[in-house]
Design an enzyme around this catalytic site. Structure first.
Site, PDB file in Angstrom:
ATOM      1  N   ASP A 105       0.821  -1.210   0.000  1.00 43.46           N
ATOM      2  CA  ASP A 105       0.000   0.000   0.000  1.00 43.46           C
ATOM      3  C   ASP A 105       0.851   1.255   0.000  1.00 43.46           C
ATOM      4  O   ASP A 105       0.626   2.175  -0.767  1.00 43.46           O
ATOM      5  CB  ASP A 105      -0.999  -0.002   1.164  1.00 43.46           C
ATOM      6  CG  ASP A 105      -0.347  -0.187   2.528  1.00 43.46           C
ATOM      7  OD1 ASP A 105       0.878  -0.458   2.610  1.00 43.46           O
ATOM      8  OD2 ASP A 105      -1.068  -0.085   3.535  1.00 43.46           O
ATOM      9  N   ASP A 108       7.105   4.202   3.057  1.00 43.59           N
ATOM     10  CA  ASP A 108       7.546   5.496   3.582  1.00 43.59           C
ATOM     11  C   ASP A 108       8.984   5.403   4.071  1.00 43.59           C
ATOM     12  O   ASP A 108       9.888   5.762   3.355  1.00 43.59           O
ATOM     13  CB  ASP A 108       6.565   6.096   4.598  1.00 43.59           C
ATOM     14  CG  ASP A 108       6.058   5.103   5.626  1.00 43.59           C
ATOM     15  OD1 ASP A 108       6.756   4.129   5.943  1.00 43.59           O
ATOM     16  OD2 ASP A 108       4.946   5.324   6.119  1.00 43.59           O
ATOM     17  N   ILE A 158      -1.642   9.401   6.445  1.00 46.32           N
ATOM     18  CA  ILE A 158      -2.888   9.217   5.704  1.00 46.32           C
ATOM     19  C   ILE A 158      -3.612   7.936   6.124  1.00 46.32           C
ATOM     20  O   ILE A 158      -2.990   6.983   6.602  1.00 46.32           O
ATOM     21  CB  ILE A 158      -2.642   9.209   4.180  1.00 46.32           C
ATOM     22  CG1 ILE A 158      -1.629   8.131   3.780  1.00 46.32           C
ATOM     23  CG2 ILE A 158      -2.193  10.588   3.717  1.00 46.32           C
ATOM     24  CD1 ILE A 158      -1.423   7.975   2.276  1.00 46.32           C
ATOM     25  N   ASP A 164      -4.673   2.530   7.653  1.00 45.90           N
ATOM     26  CA  ASP A 164      -5.379   2.712   8.914  1.00 45.90           C
ATOM     27  C   ASP A 164      -4.609   3.555   9.922  1.00 45.90           C
ATOM     28  O   ASP A 164      -3.422   3.816   9.752  1.00 45.90           O
ATOM     29  CB  ASP A 164      -5.668   1.350   9.546  1.00 45.90           C
ATOM     30  CG  ASP A 164      -4.419   0.711  10.141  1.00 45.90           C
ATOM     31  OD1 ASP A 164      -4.449   0.334  11.326  1.00 45.90           O
ATOM     32  OD2 ASP A 164      -3.400   0.571   9.430  1.00 45.90           O
TER      33      ASP A 164
END
Length: 179
Positions: A105, A108, A158, A164
């Site tokens: 997903d 980072d 986010i 989540d």
């Protein structure tokens, strides 16, 4: 119509990316994968829990013969990466000699992906690539070859579209950022 703000635990979130923009990015990734893996049968390794929506939409766009399996790793606590990768559910399929695409997903810090790539590379796949819906380049702490990227984002926390905040917010079709 999306709510103007959402509340999750102790934080407020505001709309950031609409579902239409997200689905456009998914289709772009799928188009490239369909071209790059034409005539092959890659194995998509979906990283749970956050990637479930991305993976479902991505698979709907795949026109090539492919397989899908799932792995679950965790490195987040609250809104920050713990930096410690814990494998919760392992890979059952034999991947030696297979073309493997990790479906993630968001990348980072890159801690989770770096560890996952090392573990999977040791199993000698024919090729190993990453398809990530989101990346935050300014947060990366590892040099990663991310070949398939949907959207590059600034360092905002986010939620939505599978992402989540301590278990909440995955169900929204749009993405929201913390206020």
């Amino acid at each position: 119509m999306s709510p103007s703000t959402i509340s999750l635990h102790d934080k407020q979130f505001t709309p950031y990316l609409p579902a239409t923009q997200i689905l456009g990015a998914v289709r772009t990734i799928a188009t490239r994968l369909n071209q790059d893996y034409a005539g092959q049968r890659p194995l998509f390794l979906v990283v749970l829990n956050g990637s479930f929506m991305f993976a479902a939409d991505l698979m709907k766009e795949m026109t090539i013969e492919c397989e899908v399996t799932f792995i679950r790793v965790a490195s987040y606590q609250g809104t920050t990466s713990s930096g410690e990768v814990k494998e919760i559910m392992g890979l059952q399929e034999e991947i030696a000699g297979r073309h493997l695409i990790i479906v993630e997903d968001i990348v980072d810090t890159g801690h989770t992906m770096q560890e996952l790539l090392q573990q999977l590379q040791a199993k000698q796949p024919a090729s190993l690539e990453v398809a990530t819906l989101f990346t935050k380049p300014e947060c990366l702490q590892h040099e990663l070859a991310l070949r398939y990227i949907g959207l590059e984002l600034p360092n905002e926390f986010i939620v939505g579209y599978g992402l989540d905040y301590d278990g909440l917010g995955r169900n929204y079709p749009d993405v929201y950022k913390v206020l």
